[in-house]
Motif scaffolding. Structure first.
Motif, PDB file in Angstrom:
ATOM      1  N   ALA A   1       0.828  -1.203   0.000  1.00 38.61           N
ATOM      2  CA  ALA A   1       0.000   0.000   0.000  1.00 38.61           C
ATOM      3  C   ALA A   1       0.864   1.256   0.000  1.00 38.61           C
ATOM      4  CB  ALA A   1      -0.927  -0.012   1.214  1.00 38.61           C
ATOM      5  N   GLU A   2       1.939   1.261   0.781  1.00 38.79           N
ATOM      6  CA  GLU A   2       2.830   2.424   0.822  1.00 38.79           C
ATOM      7  C   GLU A   2       3.484   2.672  -0.533  1.00 38.79           C
ATOM      8  OE1 GLU A   2       2.918   4.513   3.065  1.00 38.79           O
ATOM      9  OE2 GLU A   2       2.738   3.647   5.059  1.00 38.79           O
ATOM     10  N   LEU A   3       3.697   1.612  -1.298  1.00 38.88           N
ATOM     11  CA  LEU A   3       4.299   1.752  -2.626  1.00 38.88           C
ATOM     12  C   LEU A   3       3.259   2.057  -3.703  1.00 38.88           C
ATOM     13  CD1 LEU A   3       6.913  -1.148  -2.456  1.00 38.88           C
ATOM     14  CD2 LEU A   3       7.385   1.313  -2.425  1.00 38.88           C
ATOM     15  N   GLY A   4       2.011   2.245  -3.290  1.00 42.40           N
ATOM     16  CA  GLY A   4       0.962   2.634  -4.223  1.00 42.40           C
ATOM     17  C   GLY A   4       0.428   1.513  -5.074  1.00 42.40           C
ATOM     18  N   ALA A   5       0.617   0.276  -4.646  1.00 46.23           N
ATOM     19  CA  ALA A   5       0.169  -0.873  -5.436  1.00 46.23           C
ATOM     20  C   ALA A   5      -1.208  -1.340  -4.980  1.00 46.23           C
ATOM     21  CB  ALA A   5       1.167  -2.015  -5.311  1.00 46.23           C
ATOM     22  N   GLU A   6      -1.928  -1.950  -5.893  1.00 45.67           N
ATOM     23  CA  GLU A   6      -3.200  -2.576  -5.550  1.00 45.67           C
ATOM     24  C   GLU A   6      -2.914  -3.943  -4.932  1.00 45.67           C
ATOM     25  OE1 GLU A   6      -7.346  -4.114  -7.693  1.00 45.67           O
ATOM     26  OE2 GLU A   6      -5.886  -2.894  -8.795  1.00 45.67           O
ATOM     27  N   ILE A   7      -3.535  -4.219  -3.811  1.00 42.45           N
ATOM     28  CA  ILE A   7      -3.292  -5.483  -3.118  1.00 42.45           C
ATOM     29  C   ILE A   7      -4.180  -6.555  -3.738  1.00 42.45           C
ATOM     30  CG2 ILE A   7      -3.378  -6.657  -0.888  1.00 42.45           C
ATOM     31  CD1 ILE A   7      -2.941  -3.829   0.334  1.00 42.45           C
ATOM     32  N   PRO A   8      -3.606  -7.656  -4.206  1.00 47.03           N
ATOM     33  CA  PRO A   8      -4.388  -8.650  -4.952  1.00 47.03           C
ATOM     34  C   PRO A   8      -5.363  -9.427  -4.072  1.00 47.03           C
ATOM     35  CG  PRO A   8      -2.161  -9.454  -4.583  1.00 47.03           C
ATOM     36  CD  PRO A   8      -2.181  -8.031  -4.111  1.00 47.03           C
ATOM     37  N   LYS A   9      -6.534  -9.704  -4.632  1.00 47.51           N
ATOM     38  CA  LYS A   9      -7.524 -10.591  -4.011  1.00 47.51           C
ATOM     39  C   LYS A   9      -7.722 -10.268  -2.532  1.00 47.51           C
ATOM     40  CE  LYS A   9      -6.440 -14.293  -7.281  1.00 47.51           C
ATOM     41  NZ  LYS A   9      -5.990 -15.699  -7.460  1.00 47.51           N
ATOM     42  N   LEU A  10      -8.037  -9.020  -2.262  1.00 49.27           N
ATOM     43  CA  LEU A  10      -8.146  -8.554  -0.885  1.00 49.27           C
ATOM     44  C   LEU A  10      -9.266  -9.262  -0.127  1.00 49.27           C
ATOM     45  CD1 LEU A  10      -6.737  -6.602   0.982  1.00 49.27           C
ATOM     46  CD2 LEU A  10      -8.286  -4.797   0.218  1.00 49.27           C
ATOM     47  N   GLY A  11     -10.308  -9.679  -0.848  1.00 49.83           N
ATOM     48  CA  GLY A  11     -11.397 -10.388  -0.185  1.00 49.83           C
ATOM     49  C   GLY A  11     -10.940 -11.694   0.439  1.00 49.83           C
ATOM     50  N   THR A  12     -10.031 -12.401  -0.237  1.00 49.45           N
ATOM     51  CA  THR A  12      -9.506 -13.651   0.314  1.00 49.45           C
ATOM     52  C   THR A  12      -8.649 -13.381   1.543  1.00 49.45           C
ATOM     53  OG1 THR A  12      -9.410 -14.448  -1.967  1.00 49.45           O
ATOM     54  CG2 THR A  12      -8.350 -15.802  -0.303  1.00 49.45           C
ATOM     55  N   THR A  13      -7.897 -12.286   1.509  1.00 46.98           N
ATOM     56  CA  THR A  13      -7.106 -11.904   2.683  1.00 46.98           C
ATOM     57  C   THR A  13      -8.023 -11.580   3.857  1.00 46.98           C
ATOM     58  OG1 THR A  13      -5.326 -11.050   1.290  1.00 46.98           O
ATOM     59  CG2 THR A  13      -5.411 -10.255   3.566  1.00 46.98           C
ATOM     60  N   LEU A  14      -9.116 -10.896   3.586  1.00 49.18           N
ATOM     61  CA  LEU A  14     -10.085 -10.591   4.632  1.00 49.18           C
ATOM     62  C   LEU A  14     -10.660 -11.875   5.228  1.00 49.18           C
ATOM     63  CD1 LEU A  14     -11.818  -8.559   6.203  1.00 49.18           C
ATOM     64  CD2 LEU A  14     -13.389  -8.509   4.255  1.00 49.18           C
ATOM     65  N   ASP A  15     -10.966 -12.845   4.382  1.00 50.73           N
ATOM     66  CA  ASP A  15     -11.478 -14.124   4.882  1.00 50.73           C
ATOM     67  C   ASP A  15     -10.449 -14.813   5.774  1.00 50.73           C
ATOM     68  OD1 ASP A  15     -13.837 -13.758   3.501  1.00 50.73           O
ATOM     69  OD2 ASP A  15     -13.233 -14.971   1.779  1.00 50.73           O
ATOM     70  N   TRP A  16      -9.168 -14.749   5.377  1.00 49.20           N
ATOM     71  CA  TRP A  16      -8.131 -15.372   6.204  1.00 49.20           C
ATOM     72  C   TRP A  16      -8.028 -14.675   7.561  1.00 49.20           C
ATOM     73  CZ3 TRP A  16      -3.630 -13.796   8.584  1.00 49.20           C
ATOM     74  CH2 TRP A  16      -2.852 -14.830   9.123  1.00 49.20           C
ATOM     75  N   LEU A  17      -8.079 -13.355   7.560  1.00 53.34           N
ATOM     76  CA  LEU A  17      -8.013 -12.617   8.821  1.00 53.34           C
ATOM     77  C   LEU A  17      -9.161 -12.999   9.746  1.00 53.34           C
ATOM     78  CD1 LEU A  17      -7.032  -9.098   7.466  1.00 53.34           C
ATOM     79  CD2 LEU A  17      -5.665 -10.472   9.041  1.00 53.34           C
ATOM     80  N   ARG A  18     -10.336 -13.189   9.197  1.00 53.64           N
ATOM     81  CA  ARG A  18     -11.485 -13.573  10.024  1.00 53.64           C
ATOM     82  C   ARG A  18     -11.256 -14.914  10.701  1.00 53.64           C
ATOM     83  NH1 ARG A  18     -15.593 -11.597   5.307  1.00 53.64           N
ATOM     84  NH2 ARG A  18     -15.969  -9.456   6.075  1.00 53.64           N
ATOM     85  N   ARG A  19     -10.496 -15.789  10.059  1.00 50.20           N
ATOM     86  CA  ARG A  19     -10.215 -17.102  10.653  1.00 50.20           C
ATOM     87  C   ARG A  19      -9.259 -16.998  11.837  1.00 50.20           C
ATOM     88  NH1 ARG A  19      -7.475 -20.266   6.484  1.00 50.20           N
ATOM     89  NH2 ARG A  19      -7.451 -21.864   8.112  1.00 50.20           N
ATOM     90  N   THR A  20      -8.525 -15.896  11.940  1.00 51.79           N
ATOM     91  CA  THR A  20      -7.606 -15.731  13.070  1.00 51.79           C
ATOM     92  C   THR A  20      -8.278 -15.068  14.271  1.00 51.79           C
ATOM     93  OG1 THR A  20      -6.773 -13.544  12.392  1.00 51.79           O
ATOM     94  CG2 THR A  20      -5.698 -15.482  11.431  1.00 51.79           C
ATOM     95  N   TRP A  21      -9.522 -14.658  14.122  1.00 51.42           N
ATOM     96  CA  TRP A  21     -10.263 -14.030  15.224  1.00 51.42           C
ATOM     97  C   TRP A  21     -10.652 -15.103  16.235  1.00 51.42           C
ATOM     98  CZ3 TRP A  21     -11.307  -9.613  17.503  1.00 51.42           C
ATOM     99  CH2 TRP A  21     -12.441  -9.474  18.301  1.00 51.42           C
ATOM    100  N   SER A  22     -10.286 -14.896  17.485  1.00 51.43           N
ATOM    101  CA  SER A  22     -10.527 -15.902  18.523  1.00 51.43           C
ATOM    102  C   SER A  22     -11.894 -15.771  19.175  1.00 51.43           C
ATOM    103  CB  SER A  22      -9.456 -15.782  19.611  1.00 51.43           C
ATOM    104  OG  SER A  22      -9.676 -14.613  20.392  1.00 51.43           O
ATOM    105  N   GLY A  23     -12.588 -14.685  18.892  1.00 51.58           N
ATOM    106  CA  GLY A  23     -13.826 -14.363  19.595  1.00 51.58           C
ATOM    107  C   GLY A  23     -13.653 -13.151  20.481  1.00 51.58           C
ATOM    108  N   THR A  24     -12.392 -12.850  20.842  1.00 49.99           N
ATOM    109  CA  THR A  24     -12.108 -11.677  21.674  1.00 49.99           C
ATOM    110  C   THR A  24     -10.980 -10.822  21.109  1.00 49.99           C
ATOM    111  OG1 THR A  24     -10.593 -13.005  23.024  1.00 49.99           O
ATOM    112  CG2 THR A  24     -12.872 -12.812  23.797  1.00 49.99           C
ATOM    113  N   ALA A  25     -10.057 -11.439  20.364  1.00 49.04           N
ATOM    114  CA  ALA A  25      -8.899 -10.738  19.804  1.00 49.04           C
ATOM    115  C   ALA A  25      -8.357 -11.592  18.661  1.00 49.04           C
ATOM    116  CB  ALA A  25      -7.840 -10.505  20.876  1.00 49.04           C
TER     117      ALA A  25
END
Length: 578
Positions: free
Chosen positions: A82-106
């Motif tokens: 992002a700092e280099l001004g690039a478009e981050i590929p397949k951001l929706g899949t990254t969002l899905d992965w992040l949701r899998r790391t949510w423990s319920g509290t953090a």
């Protein structure tokens, strides 16, 4: 109190790969962005290729190709792109992965692991700043952040740490920045902590010289701690009690070429020191303009030809894993052994007793294991006890270990810590809480086997790592290892981490080591067939399908297995990577 070590760059000789490092690349890009000079960095396209090459099919990013995704790498890769001004590929899949790391509290560093403030900071910021989404349950996140505050007023690595261990300025920074990021999407989110107590504790970490320390157990102020403290204080609407003295201390850390070093007396201006210095100056409201030219000049010197950045000039940027691996696969009477071991020993620097992957970053458990296996402590009679004391401090409240201080526990790091003590000749129960250690290991088990972290799927390597830890605790289960090996043995030779179809070098190495420890027979004929299938013109591959060699780490493990098969080594070190 951690051992006081001399703040100077390692002497001796290191093995260099000339390759970029993810943390270095992020630090270089972020520093240039703070100076509004990202356009002046060399190799933008190659650096973006380097960052994008860390993306896994699950949407997360890894420290290096082939490793599992984690929150640390995902944050660094996406932020730098992002700092280099690039478009981050397949951001929706990254969002899905992040949701899998949510423990319920953090957030946890990877799915199924216990949450910690490192991972929570990385993932809250990636969610908010990159994915433009709010965390799943802001109220529960605020409650978790609130529980980080320790009785001394500072913040701990997790709520469990806060109740049993001293606070750390890094944990304070990550907690405060998590809250700041959350406020961007939840402006009514309440402030979680006793603000005066937190500010007071942070200010108390400023030393007489002007710089900050990590916490009460650290005795040497450094640029890393100074940045984390000043940035946290700025976000809290405060500043160091001795602001001018802090500024003077930072400016005194300039090297002759105008870049920065981490400690007084340190002699290499690395990428992290300039990152932390510029970050600190910004937090203190100082003018960074006079430093832009020298710092950018230094960053250009750290650029790698194939893209990305390393911590110092690429031709001199050695690392502990490559150096230890080279020492291990070389004959013991090789005249270079002394130089390699001296350099590895020099990767133990102030405030942390373990070995750093690269000098002037943080000590890591796996790197310490590889370095000790390569003989890094041979010439220093004080090193074994100092490393053992560091490991005792590193043991998490749940009994396990993470890759570095404050990171959530996993079996790779836990097995590495126990094996390090074994190589040092120090009984586990003399240093660690054996009861809590066993509880963590057994907590990674279900009816199907052992898992890398409590919520992951069972694998061979997790079972082997658990077996070795339990053996050191005198809790070996007869017949269990033989059954595990049978389930993952590949007919054509070698062992598979999952199932029994695709063997790999890491799993096979750990299988042979663990079988030897429990006096189970090893089929060396099939082992040699497997090793022959890994042979490539440029070295040893990680799997039979790998088109090229896997580098010096793969060469090392392959060579050690060859020596074991030929009867030249009877006791292989239990080296772990993932």
């Amino acid at each position: 109190m951690t051992v006081r070590l001399a703040p100077h760059a390692p002497i001796g000789s290191a093995v260099t790969t000339g390759e970029a490092d993810l943390w270095c690349t992020y630090a270089a890009v972020r520093t240039a962005s703070w100076l509004d000079r990202t356009a002046d960095l060399p190799g933008r396209a190659a650096t973006l290729d380097y960052l994008g090459g860390r993306r896994n099919t699950d949407g997360g990013y890894a420290w290096s190709k082939g490793m599992a995704s984690d929150a640390w790498a995902t944050f660094y890769c996406t932020q730098a792109m992002a700092e280099l001004g690039a478009e981050i590929p397949k951001l929706g899949t990254t969002l899905d992965w992040l949701r899998r790391t949510w423990s319920g509290t953090a957030y946890a560093m990877l799915p199924g692991q216990a949450p910690d403030v490192w991972a929570t900071h990385f993932s809250v910021r990636t969610m908010v700043e990159v994915c433009r989404e709010a965390p799943p349950d802001p109220d529960r996140l605020v409650s978790w952040l609130r529980a980080l505050q320790a009785p001394d007023g500072g913040l701990g690595w997790s709520p469990e740490h806060a109740g049993t261990m001293a606070s750390d300025v890094r944990a304070c920074f990550y907690g405060v920045m998590s809250w700041r990021a959350l406020r961007a999407v939840e402006p009514d989110a309440p402030f979680p902590w006793d603000r005066p107590a937190l500010v007071r504790w942070l200010r108390e970490q400023q030393q007489a010289e002007g710089g900050f320390r990590f916490g009460p157990s650290a005795d040497t102020p450094c640029m890393w701690a100074t940045y984390r403290a000043t940035a946290a204080l700025e976000t809290l609407g405060s500043a160091p009690a001795e602001r001018q003295r802090c500024l003077d201390w930072i400016l005194d850390r300039r090297s002759p070429d105008g870049a920065f070093v981490r400690w007084a007396g340190y002699d290499v201006a690395d990428v992290w020191a300039s990152f932390c210095a510029i970050g600190s100056l910004r937090a203190l409201g100082a003018d960074t303009g006079p430093h832009a030219g020298p710092v950018l000049h230094r960053l250009r010197e750290l650029a790698c030809p194939s893209g990305g950045f390393t911590y110092r000039e690429p031709e001199h940027a050695g690392d502990a894993l490559s150096t230890a691996a080279t020492a291990l696969l070389s004959p013991g009477d090789d005249p270079r052994q002394h130089e390699w071991r001296t350099w590895l020993a020099g990767c133990r620097l102030p405030n942390e007793g373990g070995v750093m992957y690269m000098p002037a970053r943080g000590s890591e458990v796996r790197c310490t294991l590889w370095a000790i296996a390569a003989g890094a402590a041979v010439a220093d009679p004080a090193a074994p006890r100092e490393i053992a004391d560091w490991l005792a401090m590193l043991q998490n409240p749940d009994g396990g270990f993470g890759y570095w201080e404050g990171r959530g526990s996993d079996l790779v790091s836990t097995a590495a810590a126990v094996e390090t003590l074994r190589l040092l000749g120090i009984p586990v129960a003399e240093v660690l809480s054996a009861e809590r250690l066993a509880e963590f290991v057994l907590g990674c088990r279900d009816e199907q086997g052992y898992r890398h972290v409590p919520g992951a799927l069972p694998t061979l390597r997790a079972g082997l790592q658990a077996s070795r830890v339990l053996e050191q605790l005198g809790r070996t289960a007869p017949g269990e290892l033989a059954g595990l090996l049978d389930r993952h043995r590949v007919r054509s030779g070698g062992f598979a981490n999952e199932g029994s179809r695709m063997p790999d070098l890491l799993s096979t190495y750990e299988a042979v080591v663990t079988a030897d420890r429990q006096r189970l027979p090893v089929d060396f004929t099939r082992l040699n067939v497997f090793l022959d299938r890994l042979t490539r013109p440029d070295g040893t591959g990680w799997t039979p399908l790998a088109p090229t060699g896997g580098g010096v780490l793969a060469d090392c493990l392959g060579a050690l297995l060859r020596e074991r098969s030929a009867g030249r080594r009877a006791d292989l070190p239990a080296l772990t990577l993932s």
